[in-house]
Write a protein that holds these residues in place. Structure first.
Motif, PDB file in Angstrom:
ATOM      1  N   ARG A  85       0.833  -1.209   0.000  1.00  0.00           N
ATOM      2  CA  ARG A  85       0.000   0.000   0.000  1.00  0.00           C
ATOM      3  C   ARG A  85       0.865   1.257   0.000  1.00  0.00           C
ATOM      4  N   VAL A  86       0.425   2.204  -0.791  1.00  0.00           N
ATOM      5  CA  VAL A  86       1.188   3.409  -1.070  1.00  0.00           C
ATOM      6  C   VAL A  86       0.614   4.580  -0.266  1.00  0.00           C
ATOM      7  N   PRO A  87       1.470   5.389   0.402  1.00  0.00           N
ATOM      8  CA  PRO A  87       0.959   6.514   1.187  1.00  0.00           C
ATOM      9  C   PRO A  87       0.571   7.704   0.306  1.00  0.00           C
ATOM     10  N   LEU A  88      -0.146   8.646   0.891  1.00  0.00           N
ATOM     11  CA  LEU A  88      -0.492   9.905   0.222  1.00  0.00           C
ATOM     12  C   LEU A  88      -1.107   9.667  -1.159  1.00  0.00           C
ATOM     13  N   SER A  89      -2.075   8.754  -1.209  1.00  0.00           N
ATOM     14  CA  SER A  89      -2.624   8.404  -2.515  1.00  0.00           C
ATOM     15  C   SER A  89      -4.137   8.257  -2.524  1.00  0.00           C
TER      16      SER A  89
END
Length: 404
Positions: A69-73
């Motif tokens: 999972r990718v942050p700030l998205s």
């Protein structure tokens, strides 16, 4: 004979446990590929799409699938600029991270976010891997159809150029109905690599859950009620004004309950209309869907007049899987209208026809329970001809494996 194990890279801003339908369908496919012995890596957002306050683990293995999972998205759905910023940051970060994954054999992408397919094409070029493009909705067409941008505006024209690039580069293009196929082929003729494959229900058809054995009905105090349920995203592509006004007019039968389950921008309209006969609930956990869907006597599906071929009404399959009739509010030509034309499983009125919707509600209230049940069983039988969730997901994964 199964193909040799491969590495599949999935890109999607939403993924389970997020309740968005795109993420749930991608999870079904990813887990089926993992069961077949493939390595599957999913890049997704680390916060909820409908509710960005919900945080998910950065890395975990779910059903044999590596979820990263990718942050700030994901910043929610409060406005188009907010969605675009979240989507752009997701794609940029995912490309930078996934570029270093070793031995990628195929890239699978859908339409969340809309620009995700461009990231998938970029990764396909980096890894020399084919792109499998699963079109679940069509943009910028949806933005134009909803009047949020002009058809000749610069962003729309740029988006269309990107769309045509992606369609040309994709090894396979999967769409959900004949209306969507026609729309995509008008952009670029991809008929030789295009497959029309409707999505599957969240759960396979099983034993019909009787109302008196349904814990959801007990929790919601629905004994003696006739429930018309809308379950899913409450968005501008699914107008609800006609049915809400019709429910207000049927004020002489306390058995009637319109239950709206889910979230989205249109939820405010529902919440403002809450009364003794109009109820509003949030999205239900995936494991509770079988009981929440079966709590209805009839399921409501709405399709915006300009929406056929742009957004597919996938909520219809969950209703059919639990053997419930369909009440469609939408234009004459759309995918659910095709389904209703195939068998006597429901009703259809147009947007704005409040009198017609009132007549349908009163017909449902007056209908013999056995006749209502028969309509639902015909709906489930019609769905079962496709083989149900397991068979449909397996056919989809066969397509993902093709040529890889």
């Amino acid at each position: 004979m199964r193909p040799a194990p491969r590495t599949f890279l999935f890109l999607s801003q939403v993924y389970v446990p997020d309740p968005a339908a795109i993420g749930q369908h991608l999870a079904d496919a990813a887990e089926e590929l993992a069961r077949r012995g493939h390595r599957v890596i999913v890049y997704t957002a680390d916060h909820g799409y409908d509710d960005p306050s919900v945080a998910y683990p950065r890395r975990e293995v779910v059903g044999g699938v590596e979820v990263r999972r990718v942050p700030l998205s994901s910043f929610g759905k409060s406005s188009i600029p907010v969605r675009l910023i979240g989507g752009a940051l997701f794609v940029l970060q995912t490309v930078l991270r996934a570029a270093f994954v070793k031995r990628v054999d195929a890239v699978v992408v859908s339409t969340s976010p809309p620009m995700g397919a461009l990231g998938a094409v970029t990764l396909g070029l980096i890894h020399g891997a084919p792109v499998k493009y699963w079109v679940m909705d069509v943009n910028p067409d949806q933005t134009v159809a909803l009047g949020k941008a002009g058809p000749r505006s610069l962003p729309v024209r740029v988006f269309d150029v990107v769309n045509r690039l992606v369609l040309r580069r994709a090894a396979d293009v999967i769409v959900l109905d004949r209306f969507m196929a026609a729309r995509i082929n008008r952009k670029v003729d991809v008929s030789k690599k295009l497959t029309v494959m409707p999505p599957w229900p969240a759960e396979d058809s099983g034993t019909v859950v009787a109302h008196d054995a349904n814990p959801f009905r007990k929790e919601q105090r629905l004994d003696g009620k006739i429930v018309i349920m809308y379950s899913g995203n409450h968005g501008p592509s699914n107008p609800l004004a006609t049915i809400i006004e019709a429910a207000r007019r049927v004020d002489d039968d306390p058995r009637l309950v319109l239950m709206f389950v889910g979230g989205g921008i249109g939820k405010k309209q529902v919440d403002a209309a809450v009364s003794d006969r109009i109820r509003s609930l949030p999205y239900q956990p995936r494991e509770a869907l079988r009981h929440s869907l079966a709590a209805a006597d009839v399921h409501l599906v709405t399709v915006g007049d300009a929406i056929p071929g742009i957004v597919h009404p996938s909520k219809v399959y969950g209703a059919m899987a639990v053997a419930r009739p369909i009440f469609l509010v939408g234009p004459a030509e759309n995918h659910v209208a095709d389904i209703l034309a195939a068998a006597d499983i429901g009703w259809h009125v147009r947007h704005g026809d409040v009198d017609g919707a009132v007549r349908v509600l009163r017909e449902i209230l007056a209908m013999d329970p056995a006749e209502l049940e028969a309509k639902g069983l015909r709906a489930r039988e019609l769905l079962s001809r496709s083989g149900g969730k397991a068979a449909s997901c397996a056919r989809f994964c066969d397509l993902l494996e093709r040529g890889v």
